[in-house]
Design an enzyme around this catalytic site. Sequence first.
Site, PDB file in Angstrom:
ATOM      1  N   LYS A 186       0.848  -1.187   0.000  1.00 62.41           N
ATOM      2  CA  LYS A 186       0.000   0.000   0.000  1.00 62.41           C
ATOM      3  C   LYS A 186       0.886   1.240   0.000  1.00 62.41           C
ATOM      4  O   LYS A 186       1.491   1.586   1.011  1.00 62.41           O
ATOM      5  CB  LYS A 186      -0.899   0.033   1.246  1.00 62.41           C
ATOM      6  CG  LYS A 186      -1.965   1.109   1.115  1.00 62.41           C
ATOM      7  CD  LYS A 186      -2.460   1.644   2.441  1.00 62.41           C
ATOM      8  CE  LYS A 186      -1.594   2.690   3.039  1.00 62.41           C
ATOM      9  NZ  LYS A 186      -1.430   3.919   2.240  1.00 62.41           N
ATOM     10  N   PRO A 187       0.977   1.924  -1.162  1.00 60.50           N
ATOM     11  CA  PRO A 187       1.768   3.157  -1.184  1.00 60.50           C
ATOM     12  C   PRO A 187       1.023   4.284  -0.475  1.00 60.50           C
ATOM     13  O   PRO A 187      -0.180   4.175  -0.228  1.00 60.50           O
ATOM     14  CB  PRO A 187       1.895   3.458  -2.678  1.00 60.50           C
ATOM     15  CG  PRO A 187       0.713   2.798  -3.317  1.00 60.50           C
ATOM     16  CD  PRO A 187       0.376   1.599  -2.461  1.00 60.50           C
ATOM     17  N   SER A 241       5.713   7.640   9.894  1.00 61.47           N
ATOM     18  CA  SER A 241       5.929   8.423  11.116  1.00 61.47           C
ATOM     19  C   SER A 241       5.934   7.527  12.366  1.00 61.47           C
ATOM     20  O   SER A 241       5.315   6.454  12.391  1.00 61.47           O
ATOM     21  CB  SER A 241       4.821   9.466  11.244  1.00 61.47           C
ATOM     22  OG  SER A 241       3.576   8.817  11.279  1.00 61.47           O
ATOM     23  N   GLU A 262      10.351   1.448  10.077  1.00 62.79           N
ATOM     24  CA  GLU A 262      11.339   2.503   9.774  1.00 62.79           C
ATOM     25  C   GLU A 262      10.619   3.811  10.031  1.00 62.79           C
ATOM     26  O   GLU A 262       9.740   4.201   9.246  1.00 62.79           O
ATOM     27  CB  GLU A 262      11.777   2.418   8.305  1.00 62.79           C
ATOM     28  CG  GLU A 262      12.579   1.178   7.956  1.00 62.79           C
ATOM     29  CD  GLU A 262      13.998   1.222   8.491  1.00 62.79           C
ATOM     30  OE1 GLU A 262      14.438   2.287   8.957  1.00 62.79           O
ATOM     31  OE2 GLU A 262      14.658   0.170   8.464  1.00 62.79           O
ATOM     32  N   LEU A 263      10.962   4.491  11.120  1.00 63.52           N
ATOM     33  CA  LEU A 263      10.133   5.629  11.560  1.00 63.52           C
ATOM     34  C   LEU A 263      10.876   6.958  11.456  1.00 63.52           C
ATOM     35  O   LEU A 263      11.863   7.075  10.747  1.00 63.52           O
ATOM     36  CB  LEU A 263       9.646   5.356  12.986  1.00 63.52           C
ATOM     37  CG  LEU A 263       8.961   3.996  13.176  1.00 63.52           C
ATOM     38  CD1 LEU A 263       8.563   3.771  14.621  1.00 63.52           C
ATOM     39  CD2 LEU A 263       7.736   3.865  12.264  1.00 63.52           C
ATOM     40  N   CYS A 296      13.789  11.310   6.188  1.00 59.61           N
ATOM     41  CA  CYS A 296      13.832  10.895   7.595  1.00 59.61           C
ATOM     42  C   CYS A 296      15.227  11.023   8.174  1.00 59.61           C
ATOM     43  O   CYS A 296      15.381  11.081   9.386  1.00 59.61           O
ATOM     44  CB  CYS A 296      13.348   9.460   7.716  1.00 59.61           C
ATOM     45  SG  CYS A 296      14.222   8.364   6.606  1.00 59.61           S
ATOM     46  N   GLU A 397      10.869  16.621  14.065  1.00 54.83           N
ATOM     47  CA  GLU A 397      11.281  16.676  12.653  1.00 54.83           C
ATOM     48  C   GLU A 397      10.597  17.866  12.003  1.00 54.83           C
ATOM     49  O   GLU A 397       9.373  17.971  12.086  1.00 54.83           O
ATOM     50  CB  GLU A 397      10.696  15.466  11.920  1.00 54.83           C
ATOM     51  CG  GLU A 397      11.407  14.191  12.003  1.00 54.83           C
ATOM     52  CD  GLU A 397      10.707  13.126  11.137  1.00 54.83           C
ATOM     53  OE1 GLU A 397       9.498  12.895  11.320  1.00 54.83           O
ATOM     54  OE2 GLU A 397      11.379  12.526  10.292  1.00 54.83           O
TER      55      GLU A 397
HETATM   56  P1  NAD Z   1       2.691   8.550   7.779  1.00 54.74           P
HETATM   57  O1  NAD Z   1       3.037   7.741   8.965  1.00 54.74           O
HETATM   58  O2  NAD Z   1       1.622   9.551   7.894  1.00 54.74           O
HETATM   59  O3  NAD Z   1       2.274   7.608   6.566  1.00 54.74           O
HETATM   60  C1  NAD Z   1       3.082   6.549   6.112  1.00 54.74           C
HETATM   61  C2  NAD Z   1       2.217   5.478   5.511  1.00 54.74           C
HETATM   62  O4  NAD Z   1       1.369   4.961   6.524  1.00 54.74           O
HETATM   63  C3  NAD Z   1       1.291   5.957   4.389  1.00 54.74           C
HETATM   64  O5  NAD Z   1       1.172   4.934   3.429  1.00 54.74           O
HETATM   65  C4  NAD Z   1      -0.035   6.150   5.108  1.00 54.74           C
HETATM   66  O6  NAD Z   1      -1.153   5.990   4.273  1.00 54.74           O
HETATM   67  C5  NAD Z   1       0.006   5.018   6.114  1.00 54.74           C
HETATM   68  N1  NAD Z   1      -0.808   5.253   7.322  1.00 54.74           N
HETATM   69  C6  NAD Z   1      -1.113   6.437   7.907  1.00 54.74           C
HETATM   70  N2  NAD Z   1      -1.893   6.226   8.996  1.00 54.74           N
HETATM   71  C7  NAD Z   1      -2.060   4.882   9.087  1.00 54.74           C
HETATM   72  C8  NAD Z   1      -2.753   4.039   9.997  1.00 54.74           C
HETATM   73  N3  NAD Z   1      -3.424   4.526  11.034  1.00 54.74           N
HETATM   74  N4  NAD Z   1      -2.709   2.717   9.767  1.00 54.74           N
HETATM   75  C9  NAD Z   1      -2.009   2.192   8.744  1.00 54.74           C
HETATM   76  N5  NAD Z   1      -1.346   2.937   7.848  1.00 54.74           N
HETATM   77  C10 NAD Z   1      -1.358   4.264   8.025  1.00 54.74           C
HETATM   78  O7  NAD Z   1       4.068   9.194   7.316  1.00 54.74           O
HETATM   79  P2  NAD Z   1       4.333  10.113   6.039  1.00 54.74           P
HETATM   80  O8  NAD Z   1       3.886  11.483   6.374  1.00 54.74           O
HETATM   81  O9  NAD Z   1       3.819   9.474   4.795  1.00 54.74           O
HETATM   82  O10 NAD Z   1       5.920  10.023   5.939  1.00 54.74           O
HETATM   83  C11 NAD Z   1       6.751  10.845   6.649  1.00 54.74           C
HETATM   84  C12 NAD Z   1       7.316  10.121   7.856  1.00 54.74           C
HETATM   85  O11 NAD Z   1       7.975   8.935   7.434  1.00 54.74           O
HETATM   86  C13 NAD Z   1       8.364  10.936   8.564  1.00 54.74           C
HETATM   87  O12 NAD Z   1       8.197  10.822   9.951  1.00 54.74           O
HETATM   88  C14 NAD Z   1       9.659  10.269   8.132  1.00 54.74           C
HETATM   89  O13 NAD Z   1      10.727  10.473   9.020  1.00 54.74           O
HETATM   90  C15 NAD Z   1       9.260   8.860   8.006  1.00 54.74           C
HETATM   91  N6  NAD Z   1      10.164   8.110   7.132  1.00 54.74           N
HETATM   92  C16 NAD Z   1      11.008   7.211   7.686  1.00 54.74           C
HETATM   93  C17 NAD Z   1      11.902   6.529   6.889  1.00 54.74           C
HETATM   94  C18 NAD Z   1      12.854   5.537   7.492  1.00 54.74           C
HETATM   95  O14 NAD Z   1      13.443   4.785   6.735  1.00 54.74           O
HETATM   96  N7  NAD Z   1      13.031   5.492   8.787  1.00 54.74           N
HETATM   97  C19 NAD Z   1      11.922   6.754   5.517  1.00 54.74           C
HETATM   98  C20 NAD Z   1      11.040   7.684   4.975  1.00 54.74           C
HETATM   99  C21 NAD Z   1      10.157   8.349   5.804  1.00 54.74           C
END
Ligand code: NAD
Length: 493
Positions: A186-187, A241, A262-263, A296, A397
């Site tokens: 799921k992207p 996140s 990976e957060l 991240c 962040e």
């Molecule tokens: P996000 O957590 O809002 O969303 C990430 C993914 O999770 C999306 O596909 C989203 O649809 C899904 N999602 C959101 N809420 C959900 C839920 N309740 N249940 C299941 N899936 C859910 O994060 P974002 O805004 O897309 O990305 C930015 C964050 O990702 C930043 O905190 C960044 O640091 C982190 N990040 C970490 C890495 C790493 O490798 N550690 C890499 C890239 C991004």
Amino acid sequence: MVSIEQVTHITFENTQYQLLINGAWQESESGGDYPVTNPATGEVLMFVPDGTARDTRAAIDAAATALPGWSVVPAVERANILRRVAALMLERREHLATVMTLEQGKPLTEARGEIAYAASFLSWFAGEAERIYGQIVPASRPNQRIFVLRQPVGVVALITPWNFPAAMLTRKLGPALAAGCTVIAKPAEQTPLSALELGQLFIEAGIPPGVVNIITCQNPLPFSDTVFADDRVRKISFTGSTEVGRLLIRKSADSVKRISLELGGNAPFIVFKDADLPAAVTGAIMTKFRNSGQTCICANRIFVQRDVYDQFAALFTQEVSKLKVGNGLEPGNVIGPLIDRAAHEKVQRHIDNALEHGAEVLLGGHPLPHSDNPSGTFWQPTVLSHVSSGMLISQEETFGPVAPLIPFDTEAEVIQQANSTPYGLAAYFYTRDVSRVFRVAEQLEFGIVGVNDALPSTAQAPFGGVKQSGLGREGGSFGIDEYLNVKYLSMGI
Ligand code: NAD
């Protein structure tokens, strides 16, 4: 509406931008869809299916049915498919990069780089597929023999973020498929097109139906509730996140699923007085401003030793002032838009809070209305000086093109400040003192430490965090372990 074909002059004969379930492109069973917009212009690029719980269940059915066949395909054949997809990605790099820039906003040069980086995970894990070795362990009884096997975990669900729409997916698909797992991906809702493009390449490379399924959806909950409730899904791998990561840990408890996370991060970037200052400036700009600061591992707090603080600040500000902001499709632009209004508002909040508490603006500090999108999300690259650890910008962040400079006096003090965060993903420091290299690297509580290096990410290295930055590793020889179960046979002879 601007379609991608119009913008890129490429015809799409195969990619349907639909759900990929059991090897076939299809609409959502509900008939619903949602718009994908270009963050640089605000225009709608395309509509994609709004996948439902029932679509997700159909994808799980397909993945579960395909699992027994795929897990026994000889490793060398699984590897060949991964290599074919990697080759197709490089062949179609220009097209894939353009799609990514359109939906995500990053400059085309960065998008081209991401396609190559994303392909490298498939090539690397193709190699690892061929090296899933077991062990023969000396037993404790003369008539006992112990053999250790490593077997695929089973059906896995992959959830990825919008900031690296291709690489975050291949960093999971590569090891999962190499290990013999089948997947439902799921992207992020903002950037589904890059994932669907990859799905097409897997089909062309000969992936059997059901091995790779992709569900796009505007609301992630029907997808995630369905995969968590289904016992056939044995693992969740998530990048996103920390806030959502925590929720997923709780949800995984009921069915005791394996989970990799990976957060978020809050990377310190430390410049010691004995650093090569021009190299530190170049490194700080690379890691702070790549993807408009939306990574991240991007430098979130730049600590500079007081002896060289003014010199660094002047050089850094001068170089940052040269970064050109605008639509990523136009050559020369190196800072694109932020992903959405919420991201834009977070940057504003961090700058306002820092200024209220005594920080000073050395450069920027304002949003940048752009001719393409007057109400858009472009920010002037910003440098703030005399930031302190109590400010919001030091604690969260920022995910935007804002560089906070923080002075420090001693090595012990900066290590304490750098570690004083619940996050532990990446940290960087610049020094020419070899003893300091080991002292500081060993004391930083982070999973990734860049020593005189601002670009540590590579397929060969075990990417991942400690503390609230996650669980597990992606990439490197460790990456495939996340998708393998260990089983041992104890034999009496
Ligand atoms: P996000 O957590 O809002 O969303 C990430 C993914 O999770 C999306 O596909 C989203 O649809 C899904 N999602 C959101 N809420 C959900 C839920 N309740 N249940 C299941 N899936 C859910 O994060 P974002 O805004 O897309 O990305 C930015 C964050 O990702 C930043 O905190 C960044 O640091 C982190 N990040 C970490 C890495 C790493 O490798 N550690 C890499 C890239 C991004």
